[in-house]
Write a protein that holds these residues in place. Sequence first.
Motif, PDB file in Angstrom:
ATOM      1  N   ARG A 253       0.819  -1.209   0.000  1.00 22.69           N
ATOM      2  CA  ARG A 253       0.000   0.000   0.000  1.00 22.69           C
ATOM      3  C   ARG A 253       0.854   1.261   0.000  1.00 22.69           C
ATOM      4  NH1 ARG A 253      -4.932  -2.056   0.492  1.00 22.69           N
ATOM      5  NH2 ARG A 253      -5.947  -0.039   0.622  1.00 22.69           N
ATOM      6  N   GLY A 254       1.823   1.311  -0.919  1.00 16.42           N
ATOM      7  CA  GLY A 254       2.629   2.513  -1.103  1.00 16.42           C
ATOM      8  C   GLY A 254       3.756   2.677  -0.099  1.00 16.42           C
ATOM      9  N   LYS A 255       3.815   1.785   0.882  1.00  8.58           N
ATOM     10  CA  LYS A 255       4.881   1.875   1.882  1.00  8.58           C
ATOM     11  C   LYS A 255       5.765   0.633   1.781  1.00  8.58           C
ATOM     12  CE  LYS A 255       2.395   4.488   5.404  1.00  8.58           C
ATOM     13  NZ  LYS A 255       0.971   4.077   5.416  1.00  8.58           N
ATOM     14  N   THR A 256       6.962   0.726   2.368  1.00  5.89           N
ATOM     15  CA  THR A 256       7.818  -0.461   2.329  1.00  5.89           C
ATOM     16  C   THR A 256       7.722  -1.222   3.644  1.00  5.89           C
ATOM     17  OG1 THR A 256       9.687   0.860   3.087  1.00  5.89           O
ATOM     18  CG2 THR A 256       9.485   0.530   0.703  1.00  5.89           C
ATOM     19  N   VAL A 257       7.803  -2.529   3.533  1.00  9.09           N
ATOM     20  CA  VAL A 257       7.835  -3.403   4.713  1.00  9.09           C
ATOM     21  C   VAL A 257       9.290  -3.826   4.901  1.00  9.09           C
ATOM     22  CG1 VAL A 257       6.957  -5.554   5.713  1.00  9.09           C
ATOM     23  CG2 VAL A 257       5.578  -4.301   4.043  1.00  9.09           C
ATOM     24  N   ASN A 258       9.790  -3.764   6.130  1.00  9.20           N
ATOM     25  CA  ASN A 258      11.217  -4.052   6.362  1.00  9.20           C
ATOM     26  C   ASN A 258      11.492  -5.549   6.537  1.00  9.20           C
ATOM     27  OD1 ASN A 258       9.760  -4.008   8.685  1.00  9.20           O
ATOM     28  ND2 ASN A 258      11.356  -3.101   9.956  1.00  9.20           N
ATOM     29  N   LEU A 259      11.377  -6.267   5.443  1.00 10.78           N
ATOM     30  CA  LEU A 259      11.527  -7.732   5.497  1.00 10.78           C
ATOM     31  C   LEU A 259      12.891  -8.160   6.045  1.00 10.78           C
ATOM     32  CD1 LEU A 259       9.956  -8.687   2.048  1.00 10.78           C
ATOM     33  CD2 LEU A 259       8.949  -9.041   4.311  1.00 10.78           C
ATOM     34  N   LYS A 260      13.951  -7.474   5.626  1.00  7.29           N
ATOM     35  CA  LYS A 260      15.293  -7.913   6.055  1.00  7.29           C
ATOM     36  C   LYS A 260      15.463  -7.743   7.571  1.00  7.29           C
ATOM     37  CE  LYS A 260      19.746  -9.048   5.430  1.00  7.29           C
ATOM     38  NZ  LYS A 260      20.366  -8.872   6.717  1.00  7.29           N
ATOM     39  N   ASP A 261      14.927  -6.674   8.124  1.00 10.20           N
ATOM     40  CA  ASP A 261      15.040  -6.483   9.581  1.00 10.20           C
ATOM     41  C   ASP A 261      14.308  -7.606  10.320  1.00 10.20           C
ATOM     42  OD1 ASP A 261      16.337  -4.198   8.987  1.00 10.20           O
ATOM     43  OD2 ASP A 261      14.706  -2.823   9.536  1.00 10.20           O
ATOM     44  N   ILE A 262      13.115  -7.937   9.830  1.00 12.60           N
ATOM     45  CA  ILE A 262      12.337  -9.030  10.453  1.00 12.60           C
ATOM     46  C   ILE A 262      13.118 -10.336  10.320  1.00 12.60           C
ATOM     47  CG2 ILE A 262      10.198 -10.386  10.301  1.00 12.60           C
ATOM     48  CD1 ILE A 262       8.821  -7.806   9.249  1.00 12.60           C
ATOM     49  N   ALA A 263      13.694 -10.546   9.137  1.00 13.90           N
ATOM     50  CA  ALA A 263      14.470 -11.770   8.894  1.00 13.90           C
ATOM     51  C   ALA A 263      15.674 -11.837   9.838  1.00 13.90           C
ATOM     52  CB  ALA A 263      14.919 -11.814   7.436  1.00 13.90           C
ATOM     53  N   ASP A 264      16.364 -10.721  10.012  1.00 16.57           N
ATOM     54  CA  ASP A 264      17.542 -10.701  10.902  1.00 16.57           C
ATOM     55  C   ASP A 264      17.170 -11.137  12.309  1.00 16.57           C
ATOM     56  OD1 ASP A 264      19.299  -9.899   8.974  1.00 16.57           O
ATOM     57  OD2 ASP A 264      19.174  -7.752   9.460  1.00 16.57           O
ATOM     58  N   GLU A 265      16.071 -10.577  12.792  1.00 11.04           N
ATOM     59  CA  GLU A 265      15.645 -10.892  14.152  1.00 11.04           C
ATOM     60  C   GLU A 265      15.226 -12.374  14.256  1.00 11.04           C
ATOM     61  OE1 GLU A 265      15.905  -9.530  16.924  1.00 11.04           O
ATOM     62  OE2 GLU A 265      14.449 -10.610  18.169  1.00 11.04           O
ATOM     63  N   ALA A 266      14.555 -12.860  13.217  1.00  8.90           N
ATOM     64  CA  ALA A 266      14.128 -14.270  13.223  1.00  8.90           C
ATOM     65  C   ALA A 266      15.339 -15.197  13.180  1.00  8.90           C
ATOM     66  CB  ALA A 266      13.196 -14.539  12.040  1.00  8.90           C
ATOM     67  N   VAL A 267      16.339 -14.836  12.398  1.00  6.03           N
ATOM     68  CA  VAL A 267      17.552 -15.665  12.310  1.00  6.03           C
ATOM     69  C   VAL A 267      18.251 -15.685  13.669  1.00  6.03           C
ATOM     70  CG1 VAL A 267      19.880 -15.758  11.295  1.00  6.03           C
ATOM     71  CG2 VAL A 267      17.897 -15.368   9.828  1.00  6.03           C
ATOM     72  N   ARG A 268      18.264 -14.530  14.326  1.00  7.00           N
ATOM     73  CA  ARG A 268      18.894 -14.451  15.646  1.00  7.00           C
ATOM     74  C   ARG A 268      18.153 -15.357  16.642  1.00  7.00           C
ATOM     75  NH1 ARG A 268      18.540 -12.217  20.202  1.00  7.00           N
ATOM     76  NH2 ARG A 268      16.561 -11.169  19.814  1.00  7.00           N
ATOM     77  N   ARG A 269      16.824 -15.329  16.592  1.00  2.00           N
ATOM     78  CA  ARG A 269      16.040 -16.125  17.544  1.00  2.00           C
ATOM     79  C   ARG A 269      16.113 -17.623  17.264  1.00  2.00           C
ATOM     80  NH1 ARG A 269      10.244 -13.202  18.879  1.00  2.00           N
ATOM     81  NH2 ARG A 269      10.974 -11.067  18.775  1.00  2.00           N
ATOM     82  N   SER A 270      16.209 -17.995  15.986  1.00  7.27           N
ATOM     83  CA  SER A 270      16.101 -19.425  15.674  1.00  7.27           C
ATOM     84  C   SER A 270      17.454 -20.128  15.655  1.00  7.27           C
ATOM     85  CB  SER A 270      15.397 -19.626  14.335  1.00  7.27           C
ATOM     86  OG  SER A 270      16.090 -18.936  13.327  1.00  7.27           O
ATOM     87  N   GLY A 271      18.465 -19.460  15.141  1.00 10.67           N
ATOM     88  CA  GLY A 271      19.824 -19.978  15.257  1.00 10.67           C
ATOM     89  C   GLY A 271      20.251 -21.137  14.366  1.00 10.67           C
ATOM     90  N   TYR A 272      19.620 -21.369  13.221  1.00 10.43           N
ATOM     91  CA  TYR A 272      20.102 -22.442  12.339  1.00 10.43           C
ATOM     92  C   TYR A 272      20.711 -21.934  11.045  1.00 10.43           C
ATOM     93  CZ  TYR A 272      18.019 -26.041  15.190  1.00 10.43           C
ATOM     94  OH  TYR A 272      17.731 -26.888  16.222  1.00 10.43           O
ATOM     95  N   VAL A 273      20.298 -20.718  10.659  1.00  8.84           N
ATOM     96  CA  VAL A 273      20.626 -20.235   9.317  1.00  8.84           C
ATOM     97  C   VAL A 273      22.107 -19.871   9.207  1.00  8.84           C
ATOM     98  CG1 VAL A 273      20.204 -18.315   7.724  1.00  8.84           C
ATOM     99  CG2 VAL A 273      18.283 -19.458   8.852  1.00  8.84           C
ATOM    100  N   GLU A 274      22.749 -20.418   8.162  1.00  4.07           N
ATOM    101  CA  GLU A 274      24.168 -20.094   7.939  1.00  4.07           C
ATOM    102  C   GLU A 274      24.330 -18.905   6.998  1.00  4.07           C
ATOM    103  OE1 GLU A 274      25.925 -23.788   6.584  1.00  4.07           O
ATOM    104  OE2 GLU A 274      25.156 -24.826   8.366  1.00  4.07           O
TER     105      GLU A 274
END
Length: 644
Positions: free
Chosen positions: A205-226
Amino acid sequence: MSDHLHDELTKEREAEILAAEREVYYPPAEVVAAAHVKDYQSLYEQAVNDLEGFWAERAQELEWYAPWEKVLDESKAPFYQWFVGAKTNIVHNALDRHLKTWRRNKLALIWEGENGEHRTLSYFALGREVNKFANVLKSMGVRKGDRVTIYMGRIPELIIAMLATAKIGAIHSVVYGGFSTEALADRIEDARSKVLVTADGGWLRGKTVNLKDIADEAVRRSGYVEHVLVVKRTGQPVNMQTSRDFWLHDLLALPIASQKCDTEVMDAEDPLFILYTSGTTGRPKGVLHTHGGYQVYVSTTLKWVFDIKDEDRYWCAADPGWITGHSYIVYGPLILGATSFMYEGGPDYPFPNRWWQMIEKYGITVLYTAPTAIRGLMRYGESWPNRYDLSSLRLLGSVGEPINPEAWRWYYRVIGKERCPIMDTWWQTETGGFMISPLPITPLKPGSATRPLPGIVADVVDEEGNSCKPNEDGYLVIKRPWPGMLRTVYGDPDRYVQQYWSKFGHKGWYLAGDSARRDEDGYIWVIGRIDDVIKVAGYRLGTAEIESALVSHPAVAEAAVIGVPDEIKGHAIHAFCIPRAGVPLPTEEELKQHVRKEMGPIAVPARIEFVSVLPKTRSGKIMRRVLRARALGQPEGDLSTLEA
Ligand code: PRX
């Protein structure tokens, strides 16, 4: 029986259905004349008489590296196996084989961005992009059987990433781009994904969603992604972690990203993807689908129901992040060599003309969407679609929840101009493809998914498994296996057995988790879920997931969530929370923000009420029936099992 059912029919809905049962719409002669399937009954009977022969015939329409020894192996039921011994890869049928024919120059995908950008990919171009992407994944250490989580908006790279993963024999797990940190982290962790593919951001809707920031936090919480592979979409600033994160365009420019990539030879029963979906309790389940049976099922059902032809411009307006997108944006249409259209944004941004404008612009012939979108667009009035030439349309489709007769009639009259039959397709993440659906030749009743497809034996049964009488509500069951069925719950085979086979599995019947009824003509009317799943705007959400997001807030001690009827979304989420003593009470808005941050906008309750107790049974189970009655201002019924 109805006491056990979650979604009970209201008096108004029951009256609507009874009226619609008598309203029949016949398909136009030209639609019938052009249809792939002209005789439902004989095809249905062929399958009943020889299920294996029936599916073998369909499978022969595809290419296999090596043939099967057995079509269906029931010896380990309910762990059914299809096309046992065959060698294949779904990407061979979706891409490789077309590149040997004239189709290499045919458009596979037409894409439009929310900002009006436009991109097309021929089968040849898509094949090349997939190969390059596959080589990038290999360079990151992805091997056969590894899991790759994909998290981004509706852009072509999402499809390319899925196909590239499958091509090298790895397993994709696509997480819908509208989910947020905790939802993504849970899914990465459960799949133990090695690589996460995401984008810097997405347009909404004309705005950007910060997918990479969400991904960074999820990677930090889950701990498997290389490694994290990042697609540049919005150009917004993002943090890139050295040696973990890579821009896709940087890697595509390197010699490792060669245009040549062999397709991995897979067993028919090797996993293709995991797709998380909500179930009765606890965390989302990883529904597992495999290469062989799934490819046969999605291509056959798409050909039958939407009658796909070479000249079609087919638009499934779902998101590739859900099963509808997996089966009927990505795999089904590509296997059939069709031209698909995909749009990045929502139906009414910036104006409610957006969809109609694109149907006219691209000459869309088949439109497949969800009742919630139809009801939403209906609210803006007919003048929006009436300004556009929609005459290219020949078939319409609906999926995700029951379509109310009023929305059906509007879709039929205003969009289809009374000449485009509506395919109301009932199916699930677990079923892989359409199960109960009209064909273009089927007389329609508004709100009924009509009859099971050939090869599918469906019934509505009572608690004991007896077939219900006409217009009696019961459990929807599938009595014979089918090639597109889920094979297990990833990493949790007991849950697979428990969830789908504990009630009627001894008879070999799959429990769909829906209530339904059959009318005098044998037409099936799906009523709704019988478990703790809420369908909100067609999205499938588990009460447990939303409750756990609520109680992760320090001020919430306990939470219970229910679905209440909503005119546009089908259901809206209503939450009841017990505040934690000694912690300042947050506002309703604060708590909604918290759910948005943890789960994503789709899971945000429409209402949150603070209460001092929750009605529970003696065994401690929340009585959602009582909460629902309370929320709707109805009598609360029998409270005798309530906690003292
Ligand atoms: O309750 C049924 C409803 O959606 C559920 C499956 O949700 P999901 O796995 O997210 O898949 C949605 C897309 C296939 C079903 O158990 N449902 C789906 N299609 C229909 C429907 N209910 C009524 N009519 C439909 N056509």
